[in-house]
Design a protein around this motif. Structure first.
Motif, PDB file in Angstrom:
ATOM      1  N   VAL A  71       0.857  -1.183   0.000  1.00 31.56           N
ATOM      2  CA  VAL A  71       0.000   0.000   0.000  1.00 31.56           C
ATOM      3  C   VAL A  71       0.895   1.236   0.000  1.00 31.56           C
ATOM      4  CG1 VAL A  71      -1.617   1.334   1.429  1.00 31.56           C
ATOM      5  CG2 VAL A  71      -1.855  -1.142   1.282  1.00 31.56           C
ATOM      6  N   ILE A  72       0.428   2.305  -0.647  1.00 34.55           N
ATOM      7  CA  ILE A  72       1.122   3.590  -0.610  1.00 34.55           C
ATOM      8  C   ILE A  72       0.196   4.608   0.030  1.00 34.55           C
ATOM      9  CG2 ILE A  72       2.153   5.451  -1.972  1.00 34.55           C
ATOM     10  CD1 ILE A  72       2.752   3.328  -4.157  1.00 34.55           C
ATOM     11  N   MET A  73       0.733   5.364   0.992  1.00 30.13           N
ATOM     12  CA  MET A  73       0.015   6.491   1.579  1.00 30.13           C
ATOM     13  C   MET A  73       0.869   7.728   1.400  1.00 30.13           C
ATOM     14  SD  MET A  73      -1.741   5.640   5.194  1.00 30.13           S
ATOM     15  CE  MET A  73      -2.787   4.227   5.406  1.00 30.13           C
ATOM     16  N   ILE A  74       0.254   8.766   0.864  1.00 31.48           N
ATOM     17  CA  ILE A  74       0.958  10.030   0.667  1.00 31.48           C
ATOM     18  C   ILE A  74       0.108  11.146   1.254  1.00 31.48           C
ATOM     19  CG2 ILE A  74       1.962  11.646  -0.989  1.00 31.48           C
ATOM     20  CD1 ILE A  74       2.118   9.333  -3.002  1.00 31.48           C
ATOM     21  N   SER A  75       0.762  12.038   1.996  1.00 29.95           N
ATOM     22  CA  SER A  75       0.103  13.243   2.474  1.00 29.95           C
ATOM     23  C   SER A  75       0.778  14.436   1.805  1.00 29.95           C
ATOM     24  CB  SER A  75       0.179  13.362   3.998  1.00 29.95           C
ATOM     25  OG  SER A  75      -0.643  14.413   4.438  1.00 29.95           O
ATOM     26  N   LYS A 100       4.079   4.078 -14.840  1.00 33.37           N
ATOM     27  CA  LYS A 100       3.241   3.465 -13.797  1.00 33.37           C
ATOM     28  C   LYS A 100       3.942   3.603 -12.448  1.00 33.37           C
ATOM     29  CE  LYS A 100       1.101   0.358 -17.049  1.00 33.37           C
ATOM     30  NZ  LYS A 100       0.885  -1.017 -17.492  1.00 33.37           N
ATOM     31  N   VAL A 101       4.190   4.839 -12.047  1.00 29.34           N
ATOM     32  CA  VAL A 101       4.952   5.148 -10.833  1.00 29.34           C
ATOM     33  C   VAL A 101       4.382   4.424  -9.616  1.00 29.34           C
ATOM     34  CG1 VAL A 101       5.645   7.001  -9.249  1.00 29.34           C
ATOM     35  CG2 VAL A 101       5.667   7.397 -11.713  1.00 29.34           C
ATOM     36  N   MET A 107      -3.925   2.953  -2.768  1.00 30.27           N
ATOM     37  CA  MET A 107      -3.387   4.190  -2.215  1.00 30.27           C
ATOM     38  C   MET A 107      -4.426   4.894  -1.358  1.00 30.27           C
ATOM     39  SD  MET A 107      -1.541   5.846  -5.564  1.00 30.27           S
ATOM     40  CE  MET A 107      -0.565   7.014  -4.617  1.00 30.27           C
ATOM     41  N   ILE A 108      -3.936   5.555  -0.325  1.00 29.49           N
ATOM     42  CA  ILE A 108      -4.712   6.524   0.438  1.00 29.49           C
ATOM     43  C   ILE A 108      -3.966   7.846   0.280  1.00 29.49           C
ATOM     44  CG2 ILE A 108      -5.459   7.273   2.732  1.00 29.49           C
ATOM     45  CD1 ILE A 108      -7.012   4.843   1.830  1.00 29.49           C
ATOM     46  N   PRO A 131      -4.603   7.755 -10.936  1.00 28.59           N
ATOM     47  CA  PRO A 131      -4.931   6.614 -11.802  1.00 28.59           C
ATOM     48  C   PRO A 131      -4.164   6.596 -13.130  1.00 28.59           C
ATOM     49  CG  PRO A 131      -6.932   7.508 -10.838  1.00 28.59           C
ATOM     50  CD  PRO A 131      -5.813   8.470 -10.512  1.00 28.59           C
ATOM     51  N   PHE A 132      -3.762   7.766 -13.630  1.00 29.45           N
ATOM     52  CA  PHE A 132      -2.983   7.816 -14.866  1.00 29.45           C
ATOM     53  C   PHE A 132      -1.561   7.297 -14.661  1.00 29.45           C
ATOM     54  CE2 PHE A 132      -6.223  11.113 -15.426  1.00 29.45           C
ATOM     55  CZ  PHE A 132      -6.822  10.651 -16.594  1.00 29.45           C
ATOM     56  N   PHE A 133      -1.172   7.165 -13.410  1.00 28.60           N
ATOM     57  CA  PHE A 133       0.158   6.669 -13.073  1.00 28.60           C
ATOM     58  C   PHE A 133       0.062   5.360 -12.293  1.00 28.60           C
ATOM     59  CE2 PHE A 133       0.334  11.211 -13.751  1.00 28.60           C
ATOM     60  CZ  PHE A 133       1.340  11.290 -14.697  1.00 28.60           C
ATOM     61  N   ALA A 134      -1.000   4.589 -12.578  1.00 30.17           N
ATOM     62  CA  ALA A 134      -1.235   3.262 -12.003  1.00 30.17           C
ATOM     63  C   ALA A 134      -1.407   3.298 -10.491  1.00 30.17           C
ATOM     64  CB  ALA A 134      -0.136   2.279 -12.410  1.00 30.17           C
ATOM     65  N   GLY A 135      -2.093   4.310 -10.005  1.00 28.93           N
ATOM     66  CA  GLY A 135      -2.455   4.378  -8.591  1.00 28.93           C
ATOM     67  C   GLY A 135      -3.905   3.978  -8.414  1.00 28.93           C
ATOM     68  N   ASP A 136      -4.155   3.062  -7.510  1.00 26.34           N
ATOM     69  CA  ASP A 136      -5.507   2.589  -7.204  1.00 26.34           C
ATOM     70  C   ASP A 136      -5.982   3.317  -5.944  1.00 26.34           C
ATOM     71  OD1 ASP A 136      -7.868   1.199  -6.845  1.00 26.34           O
ATOM     72  OD2 ASP A 136      -6.888  -0.680  -6.256  1.00 26.34           O
ATOM     73  N   VAL A 137      -6.537   4.509  -6.131  1.00 24.70           N
ATOM     74  CA  VAL A 137      -6.911   5.356  -5.000  1.00 24.70           C
ATOM     75  C   VAL A 137      -8.148   4.778  -4.307  1.00 24.70           C
ATOM     76  CG1 VAL A 137      -7.565   7.664  -4.244  1.00 24.70           C
ATOM     77  CG2 VAL A 137      -5.937   7.380  -6.135  1.00 24.70           C
TER      78      VAL A 137
END
Length: 173
Positions: A71-75, A100-101, A107-108, A131-137
């Motif tokens: 999982v990726i979390m970014i603030s 596809k970063v 992701m959250i 989503p354009f960079f392969a993130g599943d928000v």
């Protein structure tokens, strides 16, 4: 579950790092690794610099680190309504390794600021573009007026409604 968490800023006193660390630790039975963008400082991205440097090892390390988690979390901190230069730069370098970063990771996305907007402009941009960079928000959440709503000394929300809302977003993982 391994969570890769980061604040999209180079500030050593980042309230976004506080927020993302807090949020990641709400996930039970998880391993949390908090990245510091200062560990991935590179020259400003340009095609000329890319021709000169190729794919820098720090950009590869950042990309690999994102891929190492479940999982990726970014603030997101907000500078003049947009991404910080530190985040945008490492993101640009990483996107040249692979567009596809975010590597199809759940992701959250979070944001906060001292003001009432809670860095909502940059959060909206990030949520829309991931989503354009392969993130599943899986969810996003902003915390307005951070210092009024979060007790830094005790590392907890003063505003229990915000704590509950953040918990609900994180539970989507």
């Amino acid at each position: 579950m391994k969570i890769i968490a980061l604040a999209a800023t180079s500030s050593s006193k980042s309230i976004n790092k506080t927020l993302v660390s807090y949020a990641a630790n709400l996930v039970e039975n998880s391993e949390v690794e908090v990245l510091d963008l200062n560990d991935y400082e590179l020259p400003l991205f340009s095609e000329d610099k890319e021709a000169e440097l190729g794919q820098p090892e720090l950009a590869k390390a950042f990309f690999d680190k994102l891929g190492s988690g479940d999982v990726i979390m970014i603030s997101f901190a907000e500078h003049n309504g947009s991404y910080t230069a530190a985040y945008k730069n490492i993101f640009d370098w990483a996107s040249r390794i692979d567009q596809k970063v975010f590597q199809n990771k759940p992701m959250i996305l979070l944001s906060t600021s001292p003001g009432p907007g809670g860095a909502g402009s940059v959060l909206a941009a990030a949520t829309g573009s991931a989503p354009f960079f392969a993130g599943d928000v899986k969810g996003s959440f902003k915390v307005p007026s951070f210092y009024d709503n979060f007790d830094l000394q005790n590392n907890q929300f003063i505003n229990q409604e915000l704590h509950q809302e953040l918990s609900s977003v994180v539970a989507k993982l």
